[in-house]
Design a protein around this motif. Structure first.
Motif, PDB file in Angstrom:
ATOM      1  N   VAL A 158       0.854  -1.204   0.000  1.00  0.00           N
ATOM      2  CA  VAL A 158       0.000   0.000   0.000  1.00  0.00           C
ATOM      3  C   VAL A 158       0.881   1.242   0.000  1.00  0.00           C
ATOM      4  CG1 VAL A 158      -1.717   1.306   1.323  1.00  0.00           C
ATOM      5  CG2 VAL A 158      -1.825  -1.189   1.287  1.00  0.00           C
ATOM      6  N   ASP A 159       0.608   2.159  -0.906  1.00  0.00           N
ATOM      7  CA  ASP A 159       1.348   3.426  -0.917  1.00  0.00           C
ATOM      8  C   ASP A 159       0.358   4.565  -1.165  1.00  0.00           C
ATOM      9  OD1 ASP A 159       4.276   4.653  -1.207  1.00  0.00           O
ATOM     10  OD2 ASP A 159       2.957   5.621  -2.658  1.00  0.00           O
ATOM     11  N   PHE A 160      -0.065   5.194  -0.075  1.00  0.00           N
ATOM     12  CA  PHE A 160      -1.061   6.265  -0.187  1.00  0.00           C
ATOM     13  C   PHE A 160      -0.478   7.522  -0.808  1.00  0.00           C
ATOM     14  CE2 PHE A 160      -2.588   4.163   3.844  1.00  0.00           C
ATOM     15  CZ  PHE A 160      -3.747   3.642   3.300  1.00  0.00           C
ATOM     16  N   GLU A 161      -1.307   8.253  -1.531  1.00  0.00           N
ATOM     17  CA  GLU A 161      -0.996   9.648  -1.865  1.00  0.00           C
ATOM     18  C   GLU A 161      -1.966  10.498  -1.060  1.00  0.00           C
ATOM     19  OE1 GLU A 161       1.724  10.302  -3.506  1.00  0.00           O
ATOM     20  OE2 GLU A 161       1.955   8.168  -3.926  1.00  0.00           O
ATOM     21  N   ALA A 162      -1.497  11.677  -0.672  1.00  0.00           N
ATOM     22  CA  ALA A 162      -2.301  12.514   0.224  1.00  0.00           C
ATOM     23  C   ALA A 162      -2.201  13.975  -0.185  1.00  0.00           C
ATOM     24  CB  ALA A 162      -1.785  12.343   1.655  1.00  0.00           C
ATOM     25  N   ASP A 322       1.662   3.129  -9.113  1.00  0.00           N
ATOM     26  CA  ASP A 322       3.002   2.849  -9.659  1.00  0.00           C
ATOM     27  C   ASP A 322       4.028   2.709  -8.539  1.00  0.00           C
ATOM     28  OD1 ASP A 322       1.968   2.883 -12.178  1.00  0.00           O
ATOM     29  OD2 ASP A 322       2.736   4.860 -12.740  1.00  0.00           O
ATOM     30  N   ASP A 323       3.948   3.584  -7.538  1.00  0.00           N
ATOM     31  CA  ASP A 323       4.856   3.448  -6.394  1.00  0.00           C
ATOM     32  C   ASP A 323       4.685   2.057  -5.766  1.00  0.00           C
ATOM     33  OD1 ASP A 323       5.917   5.981  -6.653  1.00  0.00           O
ATOM     34  OD2 ASP A 323       4.885   6.864  -4.926  1.00  0.00           O
ATOM     35  N   SER A 324       3.418   1.655  -5.580  1.00  0.00           N
ATOM     36  CA  SER A 324       3.155   0.348  -4.951  1.00  0.00           C
ATOM     37  C   SER A 324       3.748  -0.796  -5.772  1.00  0.00           C
ATOM     38  CB  SER A 324       1.650   0.111  -4.791  1.00  0.00           C
ATOM     39  OG  SER A 324       1.064   1.160  -4.065  1.00  0.00           O
TER      40      SER A 324
HETATM   41 MG    MG Z   1       3.652   7.325  -3.345  1.00  0.00          MG
END
Ligand code: MG
Ligand code: AMP
Length: 375
Positions: A158-162, A322-324
């Motif tokens: 999991v890689d959130f954007e905020a 994409d980060d995930s």
């Molecule tokens: Mg990210």
């Protein structure tokens, strides 16, 4: 799940670090801000309790799960001299000594002979070869080796954007605007599925130009999206459909401490939801990576981790999905190199804490819709 008492016994108060960020100065350049942000995201908890010298036979023993049937049960007790008198440990120590003296080219040649991946910097190659020999010496069959390695059937990356501001004031209330999950099947050793939802922020519905530029997420994307309580229900459904926590053992994995300890924690408070129990513990891959490949923690930001493995970032940096995916590629490489990825961080009563090596290995609980805070 562990009881309150059981958990409290196994956690260490994070006295030295606050999970909030220090304010960045408005006058600093964007690239400097980026690297500062990366450092802050790291949230290093000081000495890692899980960290054991890789070449120490005690570590070899402790790192193998009890259910493997190959090694003695997990223990963090210091090993007595006698326990490692078995010649196999001497052989491993000798092989490690030999590998330590090999040049990068010799390492690459040996790995290639063994049909193993030859990409990565010298420390990565060394670790790969040592892991290979260790597994050869300590396991009976490849099947058993695989069993001993994969406690979790699935890992959810999991890689959130905020929401964010260029200067990121210390008390900024970040709201999650992208919720991605990339699902790793640890038996197939590949990415098998993914989930992605944008989220409509409520407190600051208008994204800053900086945030749009950083994440590639547009105002329209969040305007058209569901608010967080709806999105988390969709996430829970998605996980339930995949029988995570019921039929399959799973855990969460993130790049740094912030995704859970900061972004999810703040978001749940803002949405009036209790923090979901299934996200209480997670693997901070930066920490696992640093310990496994013996890389200083300052060199464990996403781009550095990829680079040291000889991999290139695929997609758009700061797109959550994409980060995930890229984080998942690192995790897969680590699993292939023999790393046993284990939860090493947790949120306990709102505090970011480590997970000790003596904490019993368990899967995350089945996901459920988070309850309201006042129920
Ligand atoms: Mg990210
Ligand atoms: P990342 O996973 O690195 O894409 O970052 C997750 C979130 O952290 C972003 O969506 C932003 O809210 C925040 N963030 C990351 N880098 C920065 C930065 N350089 N300045 C301000 N906020 C940032």
């Amino acid at each position: 799940m562990l009881t309150q008492t059981g958990r409290a016994k196994n956690v260490r108060p994070n006295s030295s670090r606050n999970i909030d960020v220090a304010p960045a100065k408005g006058s600093e350049s964007v690239s400097l801000l980026h690297s500062k942000m990366e450092e802050q995201k790291e949230n290093i908890l000081g000495q890692d309790e899980n960290k054991k010298p890789a070449d120490d036979p005690a570590y070899v023993k402790a790192a193998c799960p009890a259910q493997s049937g190959i090694m003695a049960p997990v223990t963090t007790e210091p090993a007595s001299q006698g326990e490692f008198s078995d010649p196999v440990y001497k052989e491993i120590a000798m092989a490690n000594g030999h590998i330590n003296r090999m040049s990068r080219e010799e390492l690459r040649l040996k790995l290639s002979e063994l049909k193993l991946d030859t990409r990565g910097v010298k420390d990565v190659l060394k670790k790969r070869l040592k892991s290979y020999y260790k597994r050869q010496k300590l396991t009976v069959s490849p099947g058993e080796a695989e069993k001993s390695r994969q406690f979790y059937d699935f890992i959810c990356v999991v890689d959130f954007e905020a929401t964010c501001e260029e200067s990121n004031p210390q008390d900024f209330e970040h709201e999650i605007i992208e919720f991605p999950i990339v699902l790793i099947d640890t038996h197939k050793m590949e990415i098998v599925d993914s989930f992605q939802a944008y989220v409509q922020p409520q407190l600051n519905p208008r994204l800053s130009d900086f945030c749009i530029q950083l994440t590639g997420i547009t105002q329209k994307m969040v305007d058209d999206a569901d608010p967080f309580p709806t999105v988390i229900r969709r996430v829970v459904n998605w996980m339930q459909e995949r029988e995570l926590g019921t039929k399959h053992r799973y855990t969460l994995l993130t790049d740094g401490s912030w995704d859970m300890s900061k972004f999810l924690n703040i978001q749940c408070r803002l949405s009036g939801l209790r923090y979901p129990p299934f996200a209480r513990k997670w693997i901070n891959i930066r920490k696992s990576y640093g310990n496994f490949y013996k890389v200083p923690r300052v060199n464990t930001k996403l781009s550095s981790m990829l680079e040291k493995l000889g991999l290139q970032y695929e997609g758009r940096p700061h797109c959550g999905l994409d980060d995930s995916r890229n984080i998942a590629r690192i995790a897969l490489r680590m699993l292939a190199d023999g790393c046993q990825l284990r939860p090493n961080e947790q949120l306990f009563e709102g505090q970011l804490l480590g997970v000790t090596g003596s904490t019993p290995l368990e899967g995350a609980p089945p996901p459920n819709n988070p309850k309201g805070r006042h129920h």
